[in-house]
Design a protein around this motif. Sequence first.
Motif, PDB file in Angstrom:
ATOM      1  N   ASP B  62      17.280  -2.709  -0.744  1.00 22.40           N
ATOM      2  CA  ASP B  62      16.153  -2.767   0.355  1.00 22.40           C
ATOM      3  C   ASP B  62      14.787  -3.320  -0.249  1.00 22.40           C
ATOM      4  N   GLU B  63      14.481  -4.327   0.037  1.00 24.36           N
ATOM      5  CA  GLU B  63      13.330  -4.921  -0.455  1.00 24.36           C
ATOM      6  C   GLU B  63      12.203  -5.321   0.432  1.00 24.36           C
ATOM      7  N   ILE B  64      12.079  -4.358   1.441  1.00 23.19           N
ATOM      8  CA  ILE B  64      11.192  -4.198   2.584  1.00 23.19           C
ATOM      9  C   ILE B  64       9.683  -4.127   1.855  1.00 23.19           C
ATOM     10  N   TYR B  65       9.540  -3.726   0.812  1.00 22.54           N
ATOM     11  CA  TYR B  65       8.144  -3.734   0.200  1.00 22.54           C
ATOM     12  C   TYR B  65       8.037  -5.046  -1.016  1.00 22.54           C
ATOM     13  N   ILE B  66       8.821  -5.901  -1.059  1.00 21.78           N
ATOM     14  CA  ILE B  66       8.893  -6.838  -2.412  1.00 21.78           C
ATOM     15  C   ILE B  66       7.587  -7.764  -2.412  1.00 21.78           C
ATOM     16  N   GLY B  67       6.988  -7.954  -1.168  1.00 16.81           N
ATOM     17  CA  GLY B  67       5.751  -8.666  -0.998  1.00 16.81           C
ATOM     18  C   GLY B  67       4.614  -8.050  -1.566  1.00 16.81           C
ATOM     19  N   LEU B  68       4.721  -6.565  -1.427  1.00 18.99           N
ATOM     20  CA  LEU B  68       3.645  -5.814  -1.797  1.00 18.99           C
ATOM     21  C   LEU B  68       3.662  -5.202  -2.937  1.00 18.99           C
ATOM     22  N   THR B  69       3.020  -5.873  -4.007  1.00 19.87           N
ATOM     23  CA  THR B  69       2.815  -5.531  -5.430  1.00 19.87           C
ATOM     24  C   THR B  69       1.377  -5.449  -5.755  1.00 19.87           C
ATOM     25  N   ARG B  70       1.193  -4.565  -6.622  1.00 17.27           N
ATOM     26  CA  ARG B  70      -0.190  -4.571  -7.313  1.00 17.27           C
ATOM     27  C   ARG B  70      -0.459  -5.751  -7.993  1.00 17.27           C
ATOM     28  N   ASN B  71       0.295  -6.036  -9.006  1.00 24.86           N
ATOM     29  CA  ASN B  71       0.070  -7.305  -9.721  1.00 24.86           C
ATOM     30  C   ASN B  71       1.396  -7.948  -9.875  1.00 24.86           C
ATOM     31  N   GLY B  72       1.630  -9.462  -9.756  1.00 23.34           N
ATOM     32  CA  GLY B  72       2.940  -9.814 -10.236  1.00 23.34           C
ATOM     33  C   GLY B  72       3.756 -10.056  -8.921  1.00 23.34           C
ATOM     34  N   GLN B  73       4.458 -11.318  -8.842  1.00 24.67           N
ATOM     35  CA  GLN B  73       5.553 -11.176  -7.754  1.00 24.67           C
ATOM     36  C   GLN B  73       6.879 -10.577  -8.383  1.00 24.67           C
ATOM     37  N   LEU B  74       7.488  -9.982  -7.334  1.00 24.35           N
ATOM     38  CA  LEU B  74       8.752  -9.489  -7.784  1.00 24.35           C
ATOM     39  C   LEU B  74       9.876 -10.611  -7.630  1.00 24.35           C
ATOM     40  N   GLN B  75      10.950 -10.491  -8.121  1.00 24.34           N
ATOM     41  CA  GLN B  75      12.140 -11.557  -7.801  1.00 24.34           C
ATOM     42  C   GLN B  75      13.091 -10.888  -6.860  1.00 24.34           C
ATOM     43  N   SER B  76      13.459 -11.408  -5.805  1.00 21.65           N
ATOM     44  CA  SER B  76      14.512 -10.806  -5.092  1.00 21.65           C
ATOM     45  C   SER B  76      15.808 -10.453  -5.787  1.00 21.65           C
ATOM     46  N   VAL B 172       3.548   8.543 -13.119  1.00 24.10           N
ATOM     47  CA  VAL B 172       4.016   7.094 -13.034  1.00 24.10           C
ATOM     48  C   VAL B 172       3.237   6.262 -12.198  1.00 24.10           C
ATOM     49  N   LYS B 173       2.395   5.232 -12.612  1.00 22.61           N
ATOM     50  CA  LYS B 173       1.675   4.418 -11.695  1.00 22.61           C
ATOM     51  C   LYS B 173       2.758   3.660 -10.857  1.00 22.61           C
ATOM     52  N   PRO B 174       2.289   3.660  -9.524  1.00 26.67           N
ATOM     53  CA  PRO B 174       3.016   2.768  -8.690  1.00 26.67           C
ATOM     54  C   PRO B 174       2.712   1.481  -8.849  1.00 26.67           C
ATOM     55  N   ARG B 175       3.887   0.520  -8.643  1.00 25.85           N
ATOM     56  CA  ARG B 175       3.682  -0.723  -9.136  1.00 25.85           C
ATOM     57  C   ARG B 175       3.861  -1.685  -7.757  1.00 25.85           C
ATOM     58  N   GLY B 176       4.171  -1.050  -6.551  1.00 25.61           N
ATOM     59  CA  GLY B 176       4.077  -1.640  -5.424  1.00 25.61           C
ATOM     60  C   GLY B 176       4.209  -0.797  -4.014  1.00 25.61           C
ATOM     61  N   ALA B 177       4.542  -1.468  -2.921  1.00 25.19           N
ATOM     62  CA  ALA B 177       4.344  -0.836  -1.966  1.00 25.19           C
ATOM     63  C   ALA B 177       2.965  -0.234  -1.374  1.00 25.19           C
ATOM     64  N   PHE B 178       2.795   0.483  -0.721  1.00 23.69           N
ATOM     65  CA  PHE B 178       1.213   1.239  -0.295  1.00 23.69           C
ATOM     66  C   PHE B 178       0.905   2.685  -0.758  1.00 23.69           C
ATOM     67  N   TYR B 179       1.786   3.312  -1.450  1.00 20.71           N
ATOM     68  CA  TYR B 179       1.919   4.673  -1.700  1.00 20.71           C
ATOM     69  C   TYR B 179       1.601   5.104  -3.023  1.00 20.71           C
TER      70      TYR B 179
END
Lengths: 247, 247
Positions: B62-76, B172-179
């Motif tokens: 489930d990559e629904i938040y893949i575009g929402l990262t705090r820094n750096g792109q994630l690879q699908s 743990v510091k969240p690295r993505g999504a908005f939570y």
Amino acid sequence: MNVNADTAFQPTAQQIRQQWSDHTAAVMLASPANPTGAVLDQGQLTEIIAVVGELGGNLVMDEIYIGLTRNGQLQSAAGRGEHVLVVNSFSKYHGLTGLRTGWLVAPQKTMPVAEKLAQNLFLSASTLGQAGALSALSDEAIAIFEQRRREIARRMDYLMEALPGLGFVLPVKPRGAFYVYADCSGLTRDSFSFCDEVLEQAGVVITPGRDFGDNQPERHVRFSCTSDIQQLKAGVQRLQAYLSSCP
Amino acid sequence: MNVNADTAFQPTAQQIRQQWSDHTAAVMLASPANPTGAVLDQGQLTEIIAVVGELGGNLVMDEIYIGLTRNGQLQSAAGRGEHVLVVNSFSKYHGLTGLRTGWLVAPQKTMPVAEKLAQNLFLSASTLGQAGALSALSDEAIAIFEQRRREIARRMDYLMEALPGLGFVLPVKPRGAFYVYADCSGLTRDSFSFCDEVLEQAGVVITPGRDFGDNQPERHVRFSCTSDIQQLKAGVQRLQAYLSSCP
């Protein structure tokens, strides 16, 4: 459950009772039906609701074509019992096919299960679809849909009159939806290759019975009345030319 | 499968191997995840893909938040193997939540099953939703989404800085999504009643861990960063006032 022309392409309460087994949980019917355009009349529907209730099952009615009748309104099965569920959509009568917006009328007791399914399958209907659906309920929109309904009825009347002249047999007159289900056994032994040839040779699209099930699919084809009457006439002429050229 | 702060709220390949049984057909993961914002890094993902393949299962990402990262792109994970399926949607990064439009990237061999499911569950995505989604792929739209992504990262940074001062622990510091998923065990023994009181007394909405599973839900709450930073600041102030008034 196979239904034939001798019961006007809808099951009777007695047939449902006969087919019921220990493993049967529900019966799902469509009225008007695709591909036959067959309608359950009120007496039949009342009997079926009673029998399904007596057998401890549920009746799921697909009423997607309920607004599209050749004459006379049909009464929904919604609210006819704690075991009756009704499915409908804005895709047919309202013509909002691409919006994927519909509704379910279900008894209160089924809500927890219905909510679980909705949460896991689609969450909610599209917001834009809901906005479109809301507009489709206005008086102005209904006036347009009613005009369209009468036009479709006119097209069906035309096809029902024209097809027997080409060799098709219509054992049951469709009462709703926008389809004419025809017996083509006087013209071919294989509706599938027949439809293929008609498409290739005459440029006319007819749908073979095989697309709808396994009840004598080789001897049936479905005509659709979504094209305007000029196009239907052109199709009939091409079919006539093609059929008269066959050996 | 329960995952804890000691693995940064994502499973390891080894954990997946340990939990696998004869009845396991697939593993489904989300990265970034809701509610933790936890991300699988490339090394972890590569190991998991290998282990699931070795075990003869499928990986559904489930990559629904893949575009929402705090820094750096994630690879699908798309295209990383014949046993890897990827689910995504226009609801989060593109902000088109109500359109119910998404996509599945799946290996060719799964197409017959995927088509069967699609035909029976929803036929197709809403036409209007597809039109909206198409616009969301334009450069102009992407520029807006990137701005929004950076703004959400700023909000998360703010909350991560502010919450420890209120008594929440962020293991743990969240690295993505908005939570921001926070340990509230220093403030309450029951996150559910805590969220209820905070809502009633301080007018601030936090989501209790119970909404997301059964892994120590009583000691976790989820903060969402979908509101603007002024509102987040007002929320923090209200929370502070409420917590300092508690005995």
